[in-house]
Write an enzyme that holds these catalytic residues in place. Structure first.
Site, short mmCIF file in Angstrom:
data_model
loop_
_atom_site.label_atom_id
_atom_site.label_comp_id
_atom_site.label_asym_id
_atom_site.label_seq_id
_atom_site.Cartn_x
_atom_site.Cartn_y
_atom_site.Cartn_z
N PHE A 1 43.54 39.18 46.19
CA PHE A 1 42.70 39.38 47.37
C PHE A 1 41.35 39.90 46.93
O PHE A 1 41.26 40.91 46.22
CB PHE A 1 43.33 40.37 48.36
CG PHE A 1 42.53 40.50 49.62
CD1 PHE A 1 42.63 39.54 50.62
CD2 PHE A 1 41.65 41.55 49.81
CE1 PHE A 1 41.86 39.62 51.78
CE2 PHE A 1 40.88 41.65 50.97
CZ PHE A 1 40.99 40.68 51.96
N ASP B 1 38.23 43.38 39.67
CA ASP B 1 38.11 43.84 41.05
C ASP B 1 38.89 45.14 41.18
O ASP B 1 40.11 45.15 41.27
CB ASP B 1 38.66 42.77 42.00
CG ASP B 1 38.54 43.17 43.47
OD1 ASP B 1 38.38 44.38 43.75
OD2 ASP B 1 38.63 42.28 44.34
N LYS C 1 36.36 50.72 48.83
CA LYS C 1 37.42 51.60 49.35
C LYS C 1 37.26 53.09 48.98
O LYS C 1 36.55 53.79 49.68
CB LYS C 1 38.80 51.04 48.93
CG LYS C 1 39.08 49.69 49.61
CD LYS C 1 40.53 49.30 49.63
CE LYS C 1 40.79 48.16 50.61
NZ LYS C 1 40.84 46.82 50.03
#
Ligand SMILES: *Cc1c(COP(=O)(O)O)cnc(C)c1O
Length: 400
Positions: free
Chosen positions: A141, A226, A255
C-alpha cells in the site's frame, strides 16, 4: 446536523463523500492511550489513528509546540524560509543520517501518498528518458493519489480508475527472483515497505531487503523504502530498514511524524536529491511553519523517551501476552506494529465489532487478523487490559 449525530455514509444528508464505510463510533476526546466518544464512553486506543498518534492523544509537548507556533507564525509560502520548517528538515536529515549513515535532503509535504509521489518523480528524473519504471510488491500500500495508487500492489483498487499511469509493475512480496526478473532497462527504482502494514502486517525478511539492496546496486536502481507506517519508532527502530542493516536511497514518511498533525516527508541521499531542480516539484504547504513545529517536537520527544526502545520492549510484551491467548493462532509484526492471526475459522470483523463494544479500538486488517498499534507511550497496564478484553471476546466464540 448536531455534532452528536453520525455522518450516515452513502446518504444525501451525509456531509462526507461516501468513500469510507459507515463509522461505528464518534470520538470526541483523547488522552494518552484513552479515547472518549460523544456519549462519554471510554475506549483504549490500540490503533492510534493507524499508527499516527504514537506519542498518545493530546500529548502536551506536541500540543504546546503547535500552539506556540500558531501564535507566532503559521505560514509564509516557500518563496521564503522560516525557522520551524528549517529546524524540522535538519532534524529529519540528522535522524536519517544516524539510521543510514547517509547525508541527504528532505521535501516536506502533507501525507504519505504525497511523499511517495515525490519518490516516484525522483525515480523518473534520476532514471532519465525511457527509464521510468517502478517495481513494487503485491499486497503493498503506497497511497491513493493516482501514481501512489498505481504503485500499490492491489489490482482491485486500480480497477475503477483505469487506465493507471504507466510504468508500474508488481511482484510477489518476499520473492527476490521474481523481483530480479521484473527488472529491464526501463526500470528506475524499487519501492518497498519493510512491513506491509495495510497488507496485513507482514514483515519483509532481512535477506529479502538485503537482496533488494544488492540488486539495486548491481543494476543502478534506486532502493526507495516506504516508511509511512513503519517509520518513527513504530517497529522498535527509528526506521524499519534498520532491522536489516541497509541504507536506502529514498525514504518516505508520514503517519507517526506529526502525532496527528497532517504532514509527510520524502528524504533522499544527496546525490539523488540533486537531480531535482527549481520547479520540478512543490506544494503550497511544503515547509509550513506549523508542520515544522509538530515534526521537531515529535522527534525531540521521541528521542527523550527513547521511543524505539519503548516500542521494542512493549511490543515484545504485547506479542508474548497475545500468543498466550486462546484463539490467537500466531502474532506477526515488529515492535508495536502487530497483527493477531485468528485463523481461518474466525471472522476478524465480528471480533473487531465486539472489541469496540467493550471499549477496545483495533482494526480488522484482513478477513482473519486484527491489527494492533497502540501509542508507543502506552502502559503495561493498558496492554494487560487490552489483552484481557481480546481474550474475553475470543473465549465467547465471537466470529466463529
Ligand atoms: C498510510 C500509508 C500510505 C498513505 O499515506 P496517506 O497519508 O494516507 O496518504 C502510504 N504508504 C504506507 C505504507 C501507508 O501505511
Amino acid at each position: 446536523m448536531s455534532s452528536h449525530q453520525f455522518p450516515t455514509t452513502g446518504h444525501d444528508h451525509c456531509p462526507f463523500m461516501p468513500v469510507f464505510g459507515a463509522p461505528a463510533v464518534m470520538f470526541e476526546r483523547g488522552l494518552g492511550t484513552e479515547l472518549w466518544d460523544v456519549n462519554g464512553k471510554r475506549y483504549l486506543d490500540f490503533l492510534s489513528g493507524i499508527a499516527v498518534v504514537s506519542l498518545g492523544h493530546s500529548n502536551p509537548v506536541i500540543a504546546d509546540a503547535v500552539t506556540k507556533q500558531i501564535n507566532t507564525l503559521s505560514h509564509v509560502s516557500n518563496f521564503f524560509a522560516n525557522p520551524a520548517a528549517t529546524k524540522a528538515a535538519v532534524d529529519i536529515n540528522e535522524l536519517l543520517f544516524e539510521a543510514s549513515g547517509e547525508r541527504g535532503q528532505v521535501f516536506l509535504c502533507n501525507s504519505g501518498a504525497e511523499a511517495n509521489e515525490v519518490a516516484i518523480k525522483l525515480a523518473r528524473k534520476f532514471g532519465g528518458r525511457g527509464r521510468f519504471g517502478v517495481v513494487s510488491a503485491l499486497g503493498s500500500f503506497h497511497g491513493r493519489t493516482l501514481a501512489a495508487l498505481a504503485a500499490t500492489g492491489q489490482p482491485t483498487k486500480h480497477e475503477p480508475f483505469q487506465p493507471m499511469p504507466e510504468g508500474f509493475r508488481h511482484v510477489p512480496f518476499g520473492d527476490l527472483a521474481s523481483l530480479e526478473s521484473a527488472i529491464d532497462p526501463s526500470v528506475a527504482a524499487v519501492l518497498i515497505e519493510t512491513v506491509q502494514g495495510e497488507g496485513g502486517v507482514i514483515p519483509a525478511a532481512t535477506e529479502y531487503l538485503r537482496g533488494i539492496r544488492r540488486i539495486c546496486d548491481e543494476r543502478g536502481l534506486l532502493m526507495m523504502i516506504d516508511e509511512v507506517q513503519t517509520g518513527f519508532a513504530r517497529t522498535g527502530q527509528w526506521f524499519g530498514f534498520q532491522h536489516a542493516g541497509i541504507a536506502p536511497d529514498v525514504v518516505t514518511m508520514a503517519k507517526g511524524i506529526g502525532n496527528g498533525f497532517p504532514v509527510g516527508a520524502a528524504w533522499a541521499r544527496r546525490e539523488v536529491a540533486a537531480v531535482f531542480q527549481p520547479g520540478d516539484h512543490g506544494s503550497t504547504y511544503s515547509g509550513t511553519a506549523l508542520a515544522g513545529a509538530a515534526i521537531s517536537a515529535v522527534i525531540a520527544e521521541m528521542r527523550r523517551i527513547d521511543a524505539p526502545k519503548l516500542a521494542h520492549d512493549k511490543g515484545e510484551y504485547l506479542a508474548r501476552k497475545l500468543t498466550d491467548v486462546d484463539g490467537v493462532v500466531t502474532v506477526r509484526g515488529q515492535g508495536l506494529l502487530r497483527a493477531a492471526e485468528l485463523g481461518p475459522g474466525r471472522d476478524a470483523k465480528a471480533v473487531f465489532t465486539a472489541l469496540l463494544e467493550r471499549g477496545l479500538v483495533t482494526n480488522a486488517v484482513n478477513a482473519t487478523s486484527l491489527r494492533l498499534a497502540p501509542p508507543i507511550t502506552t502502559s503495561i497496564e493498558h496492554i494487560d487490559e487490552a489483552v484481557a478484553i481480546i481474550a474475553g471476546v475470543l473465549a465467547e466464540g465471537v466470529g466463529t
